[in-house]
Design a protein around this motif. Structure first.
Motif, mmCIF file in Angstrom:
data_model
loop_
_atom_site.group_PDB
_atom_site.id
_atom_site.type_symbol
_atom_site.label_atom_id
_atom_site.label_comp_id
_atom_site.label_asym_id
_atom_site.label_seq_id
_atom_site.Cartn_x
_atom_site.Cartn_y
_atom_site.Cartn_z
ATOM 1 N N GLU A 232 0.845 -1.226 -0.015
ATOM 2 C CA GLU A 232 0.104 0.045 0.100
ATOM 3 C C GLU A 232 0.736 1.330 -0.023
ATOM 4 O OE1 GLU A 232 0.361 -1.277 4.287
ATOM 5 O OE2 GLU A 232 0.028 -2.379 2.355
ATOM 6 N N ARG A 233 2.193 0.967 0.077
ATOM 7 C CA ARG A 233 2.938 2.038 -0.061
ATOM 8 C C ARG A 233 4.011 2.275 -1.447
ATOM 9 N NH1 ARG A 233 0.864 5.858 3.668
ATOM 10 N NH2 ARG A 233 0.405 4.668 5.344
ATOM 11 N N ILE A 234 3.771 1.537 -2.319
ATOM 12 C CA ILE A 234 4.433 1.572 -3.656
ATOM 13 C C ILE A 234 3.541 2.435 -4.381
ATOM 14 C CG2 ILE A 234 5.229 0.032 -5.485
ATOM 15 C CD1 ILE A 234 5.430 -2.311 -3.423
ATOM 16 N N LEU A 235 4.330 2.993 -5.255
ATOM 17 C CA LEU A 235 4.110 3.756 -6.527
ATOM 18 C C LEU A 235 4.836 3.608 -7.833
ATOM 19 C CD1 LEU A 235 3.284 7.284 -5.029
ATOM 20 C CD2 LEU A 235 1.667 5.619 -5.622
ATOM 21 N N VAL A 236 4.471 3.723 -8.764
ATOM 22 C CA VAL A 236 5.405 3.587 -9.791
ATOM 23 C C VAL A 236 5.424 4.955 -10.759
ATOM 24 C CG1 VAL A 236 3.302 2.530 -11.655
ATOM 25 C CG2 VAL A 236 5.608 2.080 -11.815
ATOM 26 N N GLU A 237 6.500 4.816 -11.694
ATOM 27 C CA GLU A 237 6.683 6.345 -12.286
ATOM 28 C C GLU A 237 7.527 5.903 -13.465
ATOM 29 O OE1 GLU A 237 10.023 9.038 -10.920
ATOM 30 O OE2 GLU A 237 8.963 8.404 -9.082
ATOM 31 N N THR A 238 7.691 6.923 -14.276
ATOM 32 C CA THR A 238 8.590 7.043 -15.418
ATOM 33 C C THR A 238 9.798 7.779 -15.158
ATOM 34 O OG1 THR A 238 7.432 8.566 -16.683
ATOM 35 C CG2 THR A 238 7.005 6.189 -17.527
ATOM 36 N N ASP A 239 9.701 8.951 -14.594
ATOM 37 C CA ASP A 239 10.579 10.138 -14.613
ATOM 38 C C ASP A 239 11.010 10.611 -16.066
ATOM 39 O OD1 ASP A 239 11.994 12.043 -13.266
ATOM 40 O OD2 ASP A 239 13.884 11.108 -13.199
ATOM 41 N N ALA A 240 10.104 10.310 -17.067
ATOM 42 C CA ALA A 240 10.125 10.622 -18.361
ATOM 43 C C ALA A 240 10.518 11.849 -18.596
ATOM 44 C CB ALA A 240 8.906 10.342 -19.174
ATOM 45 N N PRO A 241 11.639 12.132 -19.568
ATOM 46 C CA PRO A 241 12.208 11.295 -20.675
ATOM 47 C C PRO A 241 13.324 10.513 -19.992
ATOM 48 C CG PRO A 241 13.018 13.382 -20.851
ATOM 49 C CD PRO A 241 12.104 13.479 -19.792
ATOM 50 N N PHE A 242 13.592 10.256 -18.751
ATOM 51 C CA PHE A 242 14.839 9.617 -18.272
ATOM 52 C C PHE A 242 14.546 8.204 -17.573
ATOM 53 C CE2 PHE A 242 14.793 14.348 -17.293
ATOM 54 C CZ PHE A 242 15.797 14.885 -18.076
ATOM 55 N N LEU A 243 15.580 7.445 -17.377
ATOM 56 C CA LEU A 243 15.388 6.189 -16.875
ATOM 57 C C LEU A 243 14.547 5.352 -17.481
ATOM 58 C CD1 LEU A 243 15.176 7.401 -13.087
ATOM 59 C CD2 LEU A 243 17.244 6.840 -14.393
ATOM 60 N N THR A 244 14.467 4.969 -18.894
ATOM 61 C CA THR A 244 13.813 4.285 -19.521
ATOM 62 C C THR A 244 14.080 2.612 -19.187
ATOM 63 O OG1 THR A 244 14.109 5.724 -21.463
ATOM 64 C CG2 THR A 244 13.136 3.528 -22.032
ATOM 65 N N PRO A 245 13.366 1.894 -18.764
ATOM 66 C CA PRO A 245 13.621 0.548 -18.295
ATOM 67 C C PRO A 245 14.163 -0.338 -19.160
ATOM 68 C CG PRO A 245 11.313 0.898 -18.750
ATOM 69 C CD PRO A 245 11.785 2.170 -18.978
ATOM 70 N N THR A 246 15.190 -1.161 -18.484
ATOM 71 C CA THR A 246 15.512 -2.343 -19.386
ATOM 72 C C THR A 246 14.540 -3.197 -20.068
ATOM 73 O OG1 THR A 246 17.332 -2.506 -17.724
ATOM 74 C CG2 THR A 246 17.092 -4.247 -19.079
ATOM 75 N N PRO A 247 14.526 -3.562 -21.318
ATOM 76 C CA PRO A 247 15.864 -3.647 -22.207
ATOM 77 C C PRO A 247 15.784 -2.300 -23.153
ATOM 78 C CG PRO A 247 14.001 -4.842 -23.156
ATOM 79 C CD PRO A 247 13.372 -4.253 -21.960
ATOM 80 N N LEU A 248 14.947 -1.449 -22.869
ATOM 81 C CA LEU A 248 15.159 -0.066 -23.815
ATOM 82 C C LEU A 248 15.720 1.098 -23.189
ATOM 83 C CD1 LEU A 248 11.020 -0.224 -23.896
ATOM 84 C CD2 LEU A 248 12.568 -1.169 -25.481
ATOM 85 N N ARG A 249 16.559 0.739 -22.276
ATOM 86 C CA ARG A 249 17.441 1.806 -21.756
ATOM 87 C C ARG A 249 18.219 2.758 -22.593
ATOM 88 N NH1 ARG A 249 21.869 0.648 -16.863
ATOM 89 N NH2 ARG A 249 22.168 2.777 -16.041
ATOM 90 N N GLY A 250 18.293 3.926 -22.371
ATOM 91 C CA GLY A 250 18.982 4.753 -23.235
ATOM 92 C C GLY A 250 17.872 5.460 -24.254
ATOM 93 N N ARG A 251 16.815 4.917 -24.658
ATOM 94 C CA ARG A 251 16.057 5.557 -25.559
ATOM 95 C C ARG A 251 15.076 6.384 -24.877
ATOM 96 N NH1 ARG A 251 13.973 0.650 -29.263
ATOM 97 N NH2 ARG A 251 13.131 2.378 -30.482
ATOM 98 N N PRO A 252 14.296 7.199 -25.429
ATOM 99 C CA PRO A 252 13.303 8.045 -24.928
ATOM 100 C C PRO A 252 12.339 7.443 -23.906
ATOM 101 C CG PRO A 252 13.464 8.766 -26.937
ATOM 102 C CD PRO A 252 14.337 7.464 -27.145
ATOM 103 N N ASN A 253 12.007 7.803 -22.959
ATOM 104 C CA ASN A 253 11.028 7.346 -21.983
ATOM 105 C C ASN A 253 9.981 8.177 -22.253
ATOM 106 O OD1 ASN A 253 9.891 5.634 -20.206
ATOM 107 N ND2 ASN A 253 11.022 6.120 -18.462
ATOM 108 N N ALA A 254 8.593 7.645 -21.762
ATOM 109 C CA ALA A 254 7.472 8.111 -21.792
ATOM 110 C C ALA A 254 6.399 7.479 -21.085
ATOM 111 C CB ALA A 254 6.840 8.225 -23.452
ATOM 112 N N PRO A 255 5.206 8.103 -20.482
ATOM 113 C CA PRO A 255 4.200 7.543 -19.716
ATOM 114 C C PRO A 255 3.790 6.034 -20.333
ATOM 115 C CG PRO A 255 4.030 9.740 -19.656
ATOM 116 C CD PRO A 255 5.018 9.417 -20.672
ATOM 117 N N TYR A 256 3.771 5.708 -21.507
ATOM 118 C CA TYR A 256 3.257 4.659 -22.269
ATOM 119 C C TYR A 256 4.103 3.470 -21.901
ATOM 120 C CZ TYR A 256 6.423 4.709 -26.202
ATOM 121 O OH TYR A 256 7.146 4.641 -27.217
ATOM 122 N N LEU A 257 5.271 3.789 -21.344
ATOM 123 C CA LEU A 257 6.207 2.802 -21.093
ATOM 124 C C LEU A 257 6.035 2.077 -19.596
ATOM 125 C CD1 LEU A 257 9.352 3.700 -23.062
ATOM 126 C CD2 LEU A 257 7.683 1.959 -23.898
#
Length: 292
Positions: A232-257
């Protein structure tokens, strides 16, 4: 800066990386929210805000908390939230911006602007604020502390959440929150601590927001922290356009990811995906209120 959310404030440096947006992931069947993004920052080919929101909705990301870090981006965030029902705003002077405002004699005036913006109905958080000892040296830290404490007071004044930026300053952030008293809903944006810090945060009732870096090979500390964080204390975020998750690391990040990270969290926790999504969505609404 016009405040028009069809315009971007600044552009991320592209360098030699792949700047194409990844293909959309498989949609979630239970919708979640992106707890923290910077959609005023153009990356790669650049997407209008409306396109970001449409792509997100198509994969089960129902809304975005758009975060500011200076006067211009905070105004942009508040305007975006006012115009779009799938956006809520967080407004603040980022800890790495605070020393520059202070050196110019403008920190108090900047915080007053944040105070005014925080009164808007779709501004639901003060953020991102906090401490950063990685990019700011000893000389600039008094301004960071002064700004952080002022932002804590604003979150309490307006009865809204607070999103914390904490980089290489874990003990100082926790000590400050304990000393001056944390807002009722305190979120560690892009949590960067370890298991011990996560346990302290849980004991104090703070929320931990996990970004794409939880998927990185060298981020075992984040996965250890996730394991001991109450659901009940966990949230999720992108911090877009940064911190794109593996295996897409380095490419532009966005909420749809977001679904990429959510599926990783579910696998790491051994949780049913739909049940975790429902919990994440409920947590988001508990912190920021309804997007409706």
């Amino acid at each position: 800066m016009t405040g028009d959310p069809s315009q971007y404030v600044r552009q991320r440096e592209k360098g030699s990386r792949d700047v194409s947006y990844p293909d959309p992931p498989e949609p979630l069947t239970v919708a979640v929210y992106d707890n923290h993004a910077h959609l005023e920052i153009e990356d790669g080919e650049g997407l209008p805000l409306e396109e970001h929101l449409e792509r997100a909705a198509a994969v089960g990301v129902a809304g975005v908390v758009q975060a500011g870090g200076d006067i211009d981006s905070s105004r942009w965030s508040a305007e975006a939230a006012a115009q779009h029902p799938r956006v809520l705003a967080a407004v603040a002077i980022h800890p790495n911006e605070a020393p520059a405002y202070d050196a110019a004699g403008e920190l108090d005036a900047a915080i007053a602007v944040i105070d005014d913006l925080a009164a808007q109905p779709r501004v639901r958080a003060i953020g991102e604020t906090g401490l950063d000892f990685f990019r700011t040296d000893e000389e600039g830290r008094p301004a960071q502390f002064r700004s952080f404490e002022a932002h804590i007071a604003l979150a309490k004044k307006h009865g809204i959440a607070m999103q914390i930026h904490d980089r290489d300053a874990h003990e100082a952030v926790l000590d400050t929150l304990e000393r001056v008293g944390a807002p009722e809903r305190t979120v560690f944006h892009c949590f960067s601590g370890d298991e011990a810090m996560a346990r302290i945060a849980a004991d104090r009732g703070y929320y931990l927001s996990f970004a794409g870096n939880v998927t990185f090979k060298n981020a075992q500390n984040l996965r250890d922290a996730l394991a001991v964080t109450p659901r009940e204390r966990i949230l999720v975020e992108t911090d877009a356009p940064f911190l794109t998750p593996t295996p897409l690391r380095g490419r532009p990040n966005a909420p749809y990811l977001v679904p990429v990270t959510v599926r990783f969290l579910a696998a790491e926790l051994g949780e049913d995906l739909d049940e975790l999504c429902a919990q994440l969505a409920a947590n988001t609404v508990e912190v920021y209120g309804s997007f409706d």
